[in-house]
Every structure is written in structure tokens, then in C-alpha cells.
Write an enzyme that holds these catalytic residues in place. Structure first.
Site, PDB file in Angstrom:
ATOM      1  N   HIS A 144     -10.192  -5.578  -2.980  1.00  0.00           N
ATOM      2  CA  HIS A 144      -8.871  -5.759  -2.353  1.00  0.00           C
ATOM      3  C   HIS A 144      -9.012  -6.039  -0.870  1.00  0.00           C
ATOM      4  O   HIS A 144      -9.919  -5.528  -0.226  1.00  0.00           O
ATOM      5  CB  HIS A 144      -7.965  -4.542  -2.579  1.00  0.00           C
ATOM      6  CG  HIS A 144      -8.562  -3.230  -2.170  1.00  0.00           C
ATOM      7  ND1 HIS A 144      -9.483  -2.568  -2.950  1.00  0.00           N
ATOM      8  CD2 HIS A 144      -8.370  -2.451  -1.085  1.00  0.00           C
ATOM      9  CE1 HIS A 144      -9.835  -1.438  -2.357  1.00  0.00           C
ATOM     10  NE2 HIS A 144      -9.184  -1.340  -1.210  1.00  0.00           N
ATOM     11  N   PHE A 145      -8.111  -6.856  -0.382  1.00  0.00           N
ATOM     12  CA  PHE A 145      -7.949  -7.054   1.055  1.00  0.00           C
ATOM     13  C   PHE A 145      -6.706  -6.301   1.491  1.00  0.00           C
ATOM     14  O   PHE A 145      -5.666  -6.370   0.837  1.00  0.00           O
ATOM     15  CB  PHE A 145      -7.784  -8.541   1.403  1.00  0.00           C
ATOM     16  CG  PHE A 145      -9.091  -9.234   1.706  1.00  0.00           C
ATOM     17  CD1 PHE A 145      -9.507  -9.446   3.007  1.00  0.00           C
ATOM     18  CD2 PHE A 145      -9.912  -9.653   0.668  1.00  0.00           C
ATOM     19  CE1 PHE A 145     -10.716 -10.065   3.279  1.00  0.00           C
ATOM     20  CE2 PHE A 145     -11.116 -10.272   0.932  1.00  0.00           C
ATOM     21  CZ  PHE A 145     -11.527 -10.479   2.232  1.00  0.00           C
ATOM     22  N   HIS A 146      -6.846  -5.581   2.606  1.00  0.00           N
ATOM     23  CA  HIS A 146      -5.692  -4.969   3.270  1.00  0.00           C
ATOM     24  C   HIS A 146      -5.145  -6.001   4.247  1.00  0.00           C
ATOM     25  O   HIS A 146      -5.908  -6.610   5.000  1.00  0.00           O
ATOM     26  CB  HIS A 146      -6.129  -3.762   4.105  1.00  0.00           C
ATOM     27  CG  HIS A 146      -6.678  -2.618   3.321  1.00  0.00           C
ATOM     28  ND1 HIS A 146      -5.955  -1.473   3.076  1.00  0.00           N
ATOM     29  CD2 HIS A 146      -7.885  -2.429   2.737  1.00  0.00           C
ATOM     30  CE1 HIS A 146      -6.708  -0.623   2.381  1.00  0.00           C
ATOM     31  NE2 HIS A 146      -7.881  -1.172   2.163  1.00  0.00           N
ATOM     32  N   ASP A 159       0.869  -1.185   0.000  1.00  0.00           N
ATOM     33  CA  ASP A 159       0.000   0.000   0.000  1.00  0.00           C
ATOM     34  C   ASP A 159       0.907   1.237   0.000  1.00  0.00           C
ATOM     35  O   ASP A 159       1.860   1.331   0.780  1.00  0.00           O
ATOM     36  CB  ASP A 159      -0.905  -0.002   1.236  1.00  0.00           C
ATOM     37  CG  ASP A 159      -2.039   1.005   1.122  1.00  0.00           C
ATOM     38  OD1 ASP A 159      -3.207   0.599   1.144  1.00  0.00           O
ATOM     39  OD2 ASP A 159      -1.747   2.224   1.026  1.00  0.00           O
ATOM     40  N   GLN A 194     -14.836   2.213   1.037  1.00  0.00           N
ATOM     41  CA  GLN A 194     -14.020   1.883  -0.140  1.00  0.00           C
ATOM     42  C   GLN A 194     -13.685   3.144  -0.929  1.00  0.00           C
ATOM     43  O   GLN A 194     -14.537   4.021  -1.117  1.00  0.00           O
ATOM     44  CB  GLN A 194     -14.788   0.895  -1.040  1.00  0.00           C
ATOM     45  CG  GLN A 194     -13.963   0.338  -2.187  1.00  0.00           C
ATOM     46  CD  GLN A 194     -14.708  -0.750  -2.968  1.00  0.00           C
ATOM     47  OE1 GLN A 194     -15.926  -0.901  -2.825  1.00  0.00           O
ATOM     48  NE2 GLN A 194     -13.977  -1.498  -3.787  1.00  0.00           N
TER      49      GLN A 194
HETATM   50  P1  AMP Z   1      -9.833   1.439   0.225  1.00  0.00           P
HETATM   51  O1  AMP Z   1     -10.476   1.445  -1.132  1.00  0.00           O
HETATM   52  O2  AMP Z   1     -10.527   2.325   1.210  1.00  0.00           O
HETATM   53  O3  AMP Z   1      -9.683   0.043   0.763  1.00  0.00           O
HETATM   54  O4  AMP Z   1      -8.404   2.073   0.115  1.00  0.00           O
HETATM   55  C1  AMP Z   1      -7.576   1.959  -1.006  1.00  0.00           C
HETATM   56  C2  AMP Z   1      -6.144   1.795  -0.563  1.00  0.00           C
HETATM   57  O5  AMP Z   1      -5.353   1.807  -1.730  1.00  0.00           O
HETATM   58  C3  AMP Z   1      -5.594   2.873   0.367  1.00  0.00           C
HETATM   59  O6  AMP Z   1      -5.045   2.253   1.519  1.00  0.00           O
HETATM   60  C4  AMP Z   1      -4.515   3.570  -0.461  1.00  0.00           C
HETATM   61  O7  AMP Z   1      -3.413   3.975   0.305  1.00  0.00           O
HETATM   62  C5  AMP Z   1      -4.146   2.489  -1.447  1.00  0.00           C
HETATM   63  N1  AMP Z   1      -3.638   2.953  -2.735  1.00  0.00           N
HETATM   64  C6  AMP Z   1      -4.172   3.895  -3.540  1.00  0.00           C
HETATM   65  N2  AMP Z   1      -3.460   4.029  -4.665  1.00  0.00           N
HETATM   66  C7  AMP Z   1      -2.442   3.137  -4.579  1.00  0.00           C
HETATM   67  C8  AMP Z   1      -1.344   2.800  -5.435  1.00  0.00           C
HETATM   68  N3  AMP Z   1      -1.142   3.393  -6.611  1.00  0.00           N
HETATM   69  N4  AMP Z   1      -0.484   1.836  -5.022  1.00  0.00           N
HETATM   70  C9  AMP Z   1      -0.665   1.227  -3.836  1.00  0.00           C
HETATM   71  N5  AMP Z   1      -1.676   1.500  -2.988  1.00  0.00           N
HETATM   72  C10 AMP Z   1      -2.553   2.447  -3.350  1.00  0.00           C
END
Ligand code: AMP
Length: 141
Positions: A103-105, A34, A97
Site C-alpha cells: 500500500h501507498f499512503h 486510512d 510495515q
Molecule cells: P503500515 O503497514 O505501517 O503502512 O500501516 C498500515 C496502515 O493501515 C495504518 O496507517 C493503519 O492506520 C491503516 N489501517 C489498518 N487497518 C485499517 C482498516 N481496517 N481500514 C483502513 N486503514 C487501516
């Protein structure tokens, strides 16, 4: 639910149109750091099929994807020498989101160390690569 939009940033990463700090890839999934990590070693695992969230993920693709999530989670825990893990998965704006490709964190956790608030600041690429290197080594890739 809105339709899947192939112009989302994770679809661009999958197509190789924008870079990522990769930690794992198989036929079902891609995992990368991330860019705004909430803990050190924060990894995202995305499926290769086009799915907006958990509800439109083709059921037959879910098993192989979740196996990749489990495998990467083990690599994150071992590579980051973590004491625990937090997994998060958000659906739609109301669910938190921001990027509309499933995606999974995977957040490695340590006793007494809080998850950082979302700062909006991008992490230094060399720090992300350092963590990715440890995770890749734990995964044997
Ligand atoms: P969410 O959709 O709320 O689960 O969050 C999206 C996640 O993607 C966030 O934690 C961002 O920091 C991450 N993110 C956004 N753009 C990128 C990227 N280009 N590369 C890696 N992580 C990203």
C-alpha cells in the site's frame, strides 16, 4: 521474505469481508481512507493483486497500480485543497510495515501543519466519509 498471507486486513477489504470508506477503484487498485489518519484526508491505495510489498509486486501489475496511485494523489490534493502531498510506502516490520499487503499512503499536507503521531485511535466514520466525499468529487467518481 515471508509468503503473502491472504488473511491480512487489506485482503479482507478487497474481498469485501470487512468495510472501508472507499474513494476510488479500478481494475488495478482500490483506494480508501486510512482508519487512523495521520493527517486529514489520509488515503491508502492498494493493488488488487496479492503482493506483500514493493519487491514481490508483479512488474507487469506495477504500472497500472502506480497510475492509480498518481490519479488518487491528484484527487486527494484537489479534494482536500492541500498545498502538498507526502507519499509513504513501508516494507517489512523493519521498514515500518504493519499490514502486509502492498500500500501507498497519500497524505495531503499544508504549510505549518505537522503529520500527527500514530495514536492508535480510530477516526469517527462520519469525518472519514466527509473527507472521502470531497476526494471522490475531485476524482469525478
Ligand atoms: P503500515 O503497514 O505501517 O503502512 O500501516 C498500515 C496502515 O493501515 C495504518 O496507517 C493503519 O492506520 C491503516 N489501517 C489498518 N487497518 C485499517 C482498516 N481496517 N481500514 C483502513 N486503514 C487501516
Amino acid at each position: 521474505m515471508s509468503a503473502y498471507d491472504p488473511s491480512n486486513i487489506f485482503a479482507k477489504i478487497l474481498r469485501g469481508e470487512i468495510p472501508c470508506t472507499r474513494v476510488y477503484e479500478d481494475d488495478a487498485a482500490l483506494a480508501f481512507m486510512d482508519i487512523m489518519p495521520r493527517t486529514d484526508g489520509h488515503v491508502l491505495v492498494i493493488p488488487k493483486v496479492a503482493a506483500r510489498g514493493i519487491l514481490d509486486m508483479p512488474p507487469e501489475a506495477l504500472g497500472p497500480y502506480m497510475q492509480a496511485v498518481q490519479k488518487v494523489a491528484a484527487g486527494v490534493k484537489a479534494g482536500m485543497n492541500a498545498e502538498g502531498l507526502t507519499l509513504q510506502q513501508f516494507n517489512e516490520t523493519a521498514g515500518g510495515q504493519v499490514v502486509f499487503h502492498l500500500h501507498f499512503h497519500i497524505l495531503p499536507r499544508w504549510e505549518g501543519v505537522a503529520v500527527r503521531p500514530h495514536s492508535g485511535a480510530m477516526e469517527k466514520p462520519e469525518l472519514l466519509e466527509g473527507h472521502a466525499k470531497k476526494i471522490r468529487a475531485a476524482l469525478g467518481v
